[in-house]
Scaffold this motif. Structure first.
Motif, PDB file in Angstrom:
ATOM      1  N   LEU A   1      11.053  -3.944  -5.210  1.00  0.00           N
ATOM      2  CA  LEU A   1       9.808  -3.233  -4.947  1.00  0.00           C
ATOM      3  C   LEU A   1      10.063  -1.736  -4.808  1.00  0.00           C
ATOM      4  O   LEU A   1       9.327  -0.911  -5.373  1.00  0.00           O
ATOM      5  N   LEU A   2      11.099  -1.361  -4.069  1.00  0.00           N
ATOM      6  CA  LEU A   2      11.418   0.057  -3.883  1.00  0.00           C
ATOM      7  C   LEU A   2      11.750   0.710  -5.224  1.00  0.00           C
ATOM      8  O   LEU A   2      11.275   1.809  -5.538  1.00  0.00           O
TER       9      LEU A   2
ATOM     10  N   HIS B   1       3.899 -10.492  -0.119  1.00  0.00           N
ATOM     11  CA  HIS B   1       2.556 -10.200   0.359  1.00  0.00           C
ATOM     12  C   HIS B   1       2.448 -10.261   1.881  1.00  0.00           C
ATOM     13  O   HIS B   1       1.843  -9.384   2.504  1.00  0.00           O
ATOM     14  N   THR B   2       3.022 -11.296   2.501  1.00  0.00           N
ATOM     15  CA  THR B   2       2.905 -11.442   3.952  1.00  0.00           C
ATOM     16  C   THR B   2       3.530 -10.264   4.678  1.00  0.00           C
ATOM     17  O   THR B   2       2.953  -9.711   5.627  1.00  0.00           O
ATOM     18  N   GLU B   3       4.708  -9.829   4.214  1.00  0.00           N
ATOM     19  CA  GLU B   3       5.355  -8.662   4.821  1.00  0.00           C
ATOM     20  C   GLU B   3       4.499  -7.407   4.649  1.00  0.00           C
ATOM     21  O   GLU B   3       4.359  -6.600   5.571  1.00  0.00           O
ATOM     22  N   LEU B   4       3.957  -7.249   3.463  1.00  0.00           N
ATOM     23  CA  LEU B   4       3.127  -6.076   3.194  1.00  0.00           C
ATOM     24  C   LEU B   4       1.856  -6.098   4.036  1.00  0.00           C
ATOM     25  O   LEU B   4       1.416  -5.068   4.549  1.00  0.00           O
ATOM     26  N   LYS B   5       1.277  -7.272   4.191  1.00  0.00           N
ATOM     27  CA  LYS B   5       0.032  -7.392   4.946  1.00  0.00           C
ATOM     28  C   LYS B   5       0.236  -7.059   6.416  1.00  0.00           C
ATOM     29  O   LYS B   5      -0.647  -6.500   7.071  1.00  0.00           O
ATOM     30  N   ARG B   6       1.402  -7.376   6.933  1.00  0.00           N
ATOM     31  CA  ARG B   6       1.684  -7.060   8.335  1.00  0.00           C
ATOM     32  C   ARG B   6       1.815  -5.558   8.558  1.00  0.00           C
ATOM     33  O   ARG B   6       1.682  -5.078   9.678  1.00  0.00           O
ATOM     34  N   GLY B   7       2.094  -4.815   7.495  1.00  0.00           N
ATOM     35  CA  GLY B   7       2.034  -3.358   7.586  1.00  0.00           C
ATOM     36  C   GLY B   7       3.348  -2.637   7.629  1.00  0.00           C
ATOM     37  O   GLY B   7       3.463  -1.525   7.115  1.00  0.00           O
TER      38      GLY B   7
ATOM     39  N   LEU C   1       6.339  -3.074   6.188  1.00  0.00           N
ATOM     40  CA  LEU C   1       7.003  -2.814   4.914  1.00  0.00           C
ATOM     41  C   LEU C   1       6.300  -1.694   4.160  1.00  0.00           C
ATOM     42  O   LEU C   1       6.949  -0.822   3.572  1.00  0.00           O
ATOM     43  N   ALA C   2       4.979  -1.678   4.175  1.00  0.00           N
ATOM     44  CA  ALA C   2       4.230  -0.613   3.493  1.00  0.00           C
ATOM     45  C   ALA C   2       4.527   0.736   4.117  1.00  0.00           C
ATOM     46  O   ALA C   2       4.671   1.750   3.410  1.00  0.00           O
ATOM     47  N   ILE C   3       4.641   0.778   5.449  1.00  0.00           N
ATOM     48  CA  ILE C   3       4.967   2.030   6.141  1.00  0.00           C
ATOM     49  C   ILE C   3       6.346   2.526   5.733  1.00  0.00           C
ATOM     50  O   ILE C   3       6.552   3.717   5.468  1.00  0.00           O
TER      51      ILE C   3
ATOM     52  N   GLN D   1      -1.509   8.218  -0.237  1.00  0.00           N
ATOM     53  CA  GLN D   1      -1.751   6.931   0.405  1.00  0.00           C
ATOM     54  C   GLN D   1      -1.041   5.836  -0.377  1.00  0.00           C
ATOM     55  O   GLN D   1      -0.963   5.871  -1.598  1.00  0.00           O
ATOM     56  N   LEU D   2      -0.514   4.871   0.362  1.00  0.00           N
ATOM     57  CA  LEU D   2       0.024   3.658  -0.242  1.00  0.00           C
ATOM     58  C   LEU D   2      -0.850   2.503   0.236  1.00  0.00           C
ATOM     59  O   LEU D   2      -0.872   2.180   1.427  1.00  0.00           O
ATOM     60  N   ARG D   3      -1.587   1.905  -0.693  1.00  0.00           N
ATOM     61  CA  ARG D   3      -2.520   0.841  -0.335  1.00  0.00           C
ATOM     62  C   ARG D   3      -1.955  -0.515  -0.767  1.00  0.00           C
ATOM     63  O   ARG D   3      -1.288  -0.630  -1.785  1.00  0.00           O
TER      64      ARG D   3
END
Length: 445
Positions: A290-291, A321-327, A329-331, A356-358
């Motif tokens: 992903l990175l 998805h679950t990691e990203l949804k928790r926030g 990983l996106a941060i 922004q990263l959505r």
């Protein structure tokens, strides 16, 4: 025969929006962005040896106008004047022409008044009149009348200088056998625009009936050639101001041949470009992948001698998805992105700064398996399949779902402007979200 530049909506000194916590070097770059775009416009006109520049309204914002903005405009006008390039200006809704706006511009600069449309000649390098340009400025911020109807159908008849020149050649006849190329400058809304205030509204037919060859439009910030023969053209703005104004911004260089044949070439001038990109997670399974995919996407947005400001949206089904949804990983992804671009700025390189990263991703699940099950999720999928069979059913379901928002007139107007394809996409996204939530409940029971 004739070369002119069609530009509009400079908005000098208008602040760029949607940017926070910026490094000092980036803040300064952003503040100068629109001024650099204006300087590039002047450079382009001189290098292209243009006969004239048409500025179709909103040179600045009255609420933000500063002496710095006026001075930068005047300096550019002086450079153009020194090269014999004429400038024609109409004022729009953001810079209505009032007594405070009368400025002593250099020679060769013509500002159209507010009472009614007026017409002026454009001369080629030999001094021969080759075109007539007609325009009218706003005298107030909101103009809702169709002022295009006031434009004369034979504008050359209203230019005293031209009539005198013709009379000296053809005694008693006020018309020349070689018709001038006719240009109309208008700051307004053609055929309605759902996301814009309907200032100076008119139809395409209103403009065609005037018999002009080129309509140089302003007000809409997205460039568009509405029609050819006659040309009806929005040049867009020269510098995007926020994430909704994405892509290259600039001007049209217009070449007109002796027989009236017209050719347009777009020239980007923006110093800061806004980008709104999506990255599919469909084949991405690990954090490292992903990175790397994110940085590859960012690299594709990088421009030479230009700063980019980007919003990146992660889409598609992914085990992350679950990691990203928790926030968290996106941060972390956004922090890595910001750090990489900060280092580039420190090295004097151009950057793609994160706005922004959505996360619009989905959990991995197979709709076909759920569709065949006797669960509530399976029943929901089968019902949605039935709705998809007709546009009327899709519309009925969406209207029922959005009934609570019926009191918001602007939202209803926006909803009404969306195509059936977009509405079907909403339905698909809603189904995916519902199945994801139901899958989570199934897994915990």
């Amino acid at each position: 025969m004739l070369r002119f530049i069609h530009a509009a909506d400079l908005h000098l000194d208008s602040p760029l929006r949607g940017l926070q916590s910026l490094p000092d070097v980036l803040q300064e770059r952003l503040e100068q962005g629109v001024f650099r775009a204006w300087d590039r416009l002047v450079d382009l006109a001189i290098q292209a040896e243009a006969d004239a520049i048409l500025l179709s309204g909103d040179l600045h914002d009255s609420t933000h106008r500063s002496l710095r903005a006026v001075w930068r405009l005047e300096r550019g006008m002086k450079r153009l004047s020194d090269k014999g390039i004429s400038v024609f200006i109409i004022h729009g809704n953001h810079d209505p022409l009032t007594t405070e706006d009368f400025w002593s511009w250099p020679s060769g600069v013509t500002v159209f008044g507010t009472d009614k449309p007026s017409s002026h000649l454009i001369h080629d390098r030999s001094g021969k009149p080759v075109a007539v340009v007609t325009g009218m400025s706003y005298g107030q911020k909101a103009v809702y009348d169709n002022i295009a109807l006031q434009y004369p159908e034979q504008p050359e008849r209203h230019v005293k200088e031209y009539r005198l020149q013709v009379d000296s050649v053809v005694n008693g006849d006020s018309m020349s056998s070689e018709r001038l190329y006719r240009i109309g400058m208008l700051h307004g809304t053609v055929d309605g625009r759902a996301e814009h205030d309907p200032y100076a509204p008119c139809s395409r037919g209103d403009l065609i009936r005037k018999g002009y060859d080129y309509w140089a439009l302003g007000h809409i910030h997205k460039r568009e050639v509405i029609q050819e023969q006659p040309y009806i053209v929005y040049a867009g703005n020269i510098q995007g101001r926020h994430i909704k104004e994405t892509g290259a911004k600039g001007v049209y260089v217009v070449d007109v041949q002796a027989d009236g044949a017209t050719e347009l070439v777009f020239h980007p001038l923006d110093d800061v470009r806004w980008c709104d990109e999506s990255l599919s997670l469909q084949t991405i399974e690990t954090r490292q992948e992903l990175l790397e995919a994110m940085f590859a996407c960012i690299e594709g947005l990088r421009g030479s001698e230009r700063l980019s400001c980007a919003r990146l949206t992660l889409t598609g089904s992914s085990p992350l998805h679950t990691e990203l949804k928790r926030g968290r990983l996106a941060i972390e992804l956004e922090e890595a992105w910001r750090e990489a671009e900060r280092l580039r700025l420190e090295e004097g390189l151009d950057a793609v700064w994160p706005i922004q990263l959505r996360v619009h991703s989905q959990a991995v699940f197979e709709l076909d398996e759920w569709r065949e099950s006797e669960s509530f999720a399976g029943e929901l999928i089968r019902m949605t399949d039935q709705v998809h069979e007709s546009d009327e059913a899709v519309e009925e379901l969406l209207q029922e779902a959005l009934i609570a928002l019926g009191g918001n007139a602007k939202l209803q107007q926006w909803l009404g402007s969306q195509s059936i394809e977009i509405r079907r996409k909403w339905l698909e996204e809603g189904l995916a979200l519902a199945v994801e939530m139901l899958q989570g409940e199934e897994q915990t029971t």
